[in-house]
Scaffold this motif. Sequence first.
Motif, short mmCIF file in Angstrom:
data_model
loop_
_atom_site.label_atom_id
_atom_site.label_comp_id
_atom_site.label_asym_id
_atom_site.label_seq_id
_atom_site.Cartn_x
_atom_site.Cartn_y
_atom_site.Cartn_z
N GLY A 121 0.82 -1.21 0.00
CA GLY A 121 0.00 0.00 0.00
C GLY A 121 0.85 1.26 0.00
N LEU A 122 1.91 1.26 0.81
CA LEU A 122 2.83 2.41 0.82
C LEU A 122 3.50 2.60 -0.54
CD1 LEU A 122 4.55 2.17 4.32
CD2 LEU A 122 3.07 4.00 3.46
N ALA A 123 3.89 1.50 -1.17
CA ALA A 123 4.53 1.60 -2.49
C ALA A 123 3.57 2.19 -3.52
CB ALA A 123 5.03 0.23 -2.94
N LEU A 124 2.31 1.76 -3.49
CA LEU A 124 1.32 2.30 -4.43
C LEU A 124 1.04 3.77 -4.13
CD1 LEU A 124 -1.18 -0.65 -4.83
CD2 LEU A 124 0.44 0.22 -6.51
N LEU A 125 1.02 4.15 -2.87
CA LEU A 125 0.83 5.56 -2.53
C LEU A 125 2.01 6.39 -2.98
CD1 LEU A 125 -0.83 5.30 1.00
CD2 LEU A 125 -1.86 6.12 -1.11
N ALA A 126 3.22 5.85 -2.89
CA ALA A 126 4.39 6.56 -3.40
C ALA A 126 4.31 6.74 -4.92
CB ALA A 126 5.67 5.82 -3.02
N LEU A 127 3.86 5.70 -5.61
CA LEU A 127 3.68 5.79 -7.06
C LEU A 127 2.62 6.84 -7.40
CD1 LEU A 127 4.25 4.80 -9.93
CD2 LEU A 127 2.55 3.01 -9.54
N ALA A 128 1.53 6.86 -6.66
CA ALA A 128 0.48 7.86 -6.89
C ALA A 128 1.02 9.28 -6.64
CB ALA A 128 -0.73 7.59 -6.00
N THR A 129 1.87 9.42 -5.65
CA THR A 129 2.49 10.73 -5.37
C THR A 129 3.36 11.16 -6.54
OG1 THR A 129 2.46 10.28 -3.00
CG2 THR A 129 3.96 11.99 -3.76
N LEU A 130 4.11 10.23 -7.10
CA LEU A 130 4.93 10.57 -8.27
C LEU A 130 4.06 10.97 -9.46
CD1 LEU A 130 7.68 7.79 -8.12
CD2 LEU A 130 7.93 10.23 -7.63
N LEU A 131 2.94 10.29 -9.65
CA LEU A 131 2.03 10.65 -10.74
C LEU A 131 1.43 12.03 -10.51
CD1 LEU A 131 0.25 7.22 -11.31
CD2 LEU A 131 1.83 8.38 -12.87
N TRP A 132 1.07 12.35 -9.29
CA TRP A 132 0.56 13.68 -8.98
C TRP A 132 1.63 14.74 -9.24
CZ3 TRP A 132 -3.96 15.99 -7.36
CH2 TRP A 132 -5.03 15.14 -7.18
N ALA A 133 2.87 14.44 -8.84
CA ALA A 133 3.96 15.40 -9.07
C ALA A 133 4.18 15.60 -10.57
CB ALA A 133 5.24 14.90 -8.40
N TRP A 134 4.12 14.52 -11.34
CA TRP A 134 4.29 14.63 -12.79
C TRP A 134 3.17 15.48 -13.40
CZ3 TRP A 134 3.66 9.99 -16.63
CH2 TRP A 134 4.04 10.39 -17.91
N CYS A 135 1.95 15.26 -12.94
CA CYS A 135 0.83 16.06 -13.42
C CYS A 135 1.02 17.53 -13.06
CB CYS A 135 -0.47 15.53 -12.83
SG CYS A 135 -1.93 16.39 -13.40
N ALA A 136 1.51 17.80 -11.86
CA ALA A 136 1.76 19.18 -11.45
C ALA A 136 2.83 19.83 -12.32
CB ALA A 136 2.18 19.22 -9.98
N VAL A 137 3.87 19.08 -12.66
CA VAL A 137 4.92 19.61 -13.54
C VAL A 137 4.33 19.94 -14.91
CG1 VAL A 137 7.00 18.93 -14.82
CG2 VAL A 137 6.87 18.56 -12.37
N LEU A 138 3.52 19.04 -15.43
CA LEU A 138 2.93 19.26 -16.75
C LEU A 138 2.02 20.49 -16.78
CD1 LEU A 138 2.00 15.63 -17.85
CD2 LEU A 138 3.84 17.07 -18.74
N ILE A 139 1.32 20.75 -15.69
CA ILE A 139 0.35 21.83 -15.68
C ILE A 139 0.92 23.15 -15.17
CG2 ILE A 139 -1.81 22.59 -14.59
CD1 ILE A 139 -2.75 19.73 -14.65
#
Length: 139
Positions: free
Chosen positions: A21-39
């Motif tokens: 669960g922690l690993a998936l939450l870390a992956l989701a955090t990276l996806l959110w960060a990538w989305c923030a960079v894109l926007i």
Amino acid sequence: MRSREFDLDFRHRAGKTRNWGLALLALATLLWAWCAVLILLPYEVDRKPDDQYPAECESRLFTDRGTANEGRGHGGYCADERDWPEALAVLGLSLPVSLAGVALFTIGTVSRRMSGHSQAMRELDGLADAAERRAPSGN
């Protein structure tokens, strides 16, 4: 298998579930960060390969035009490089990943806590039984 061994194995499996669960939450955090960079961040686009002076583009969120830097009317370099569907796809991908992460983390944490509670209850019952055996039954 004795109950203590089973309980330790159960806690180990619950810990692994929590770690997933922690690993998936870390992956989701990276996806959110990538989305923030894109926007949120401005970017540069090469007009041709190995461009000495790339076009500077505004961030997608903070531009006051429909597309960054006046869109396709001025060459479309900025509009073609970062568009909303890519950012929304990253954001959409993060949703099931984060939900699965929260679910696994919660299941693992609750399982470990319940196992610890059960162990404490067994120990308290054992102490109470020992106290009853030692107490005189003179009534």
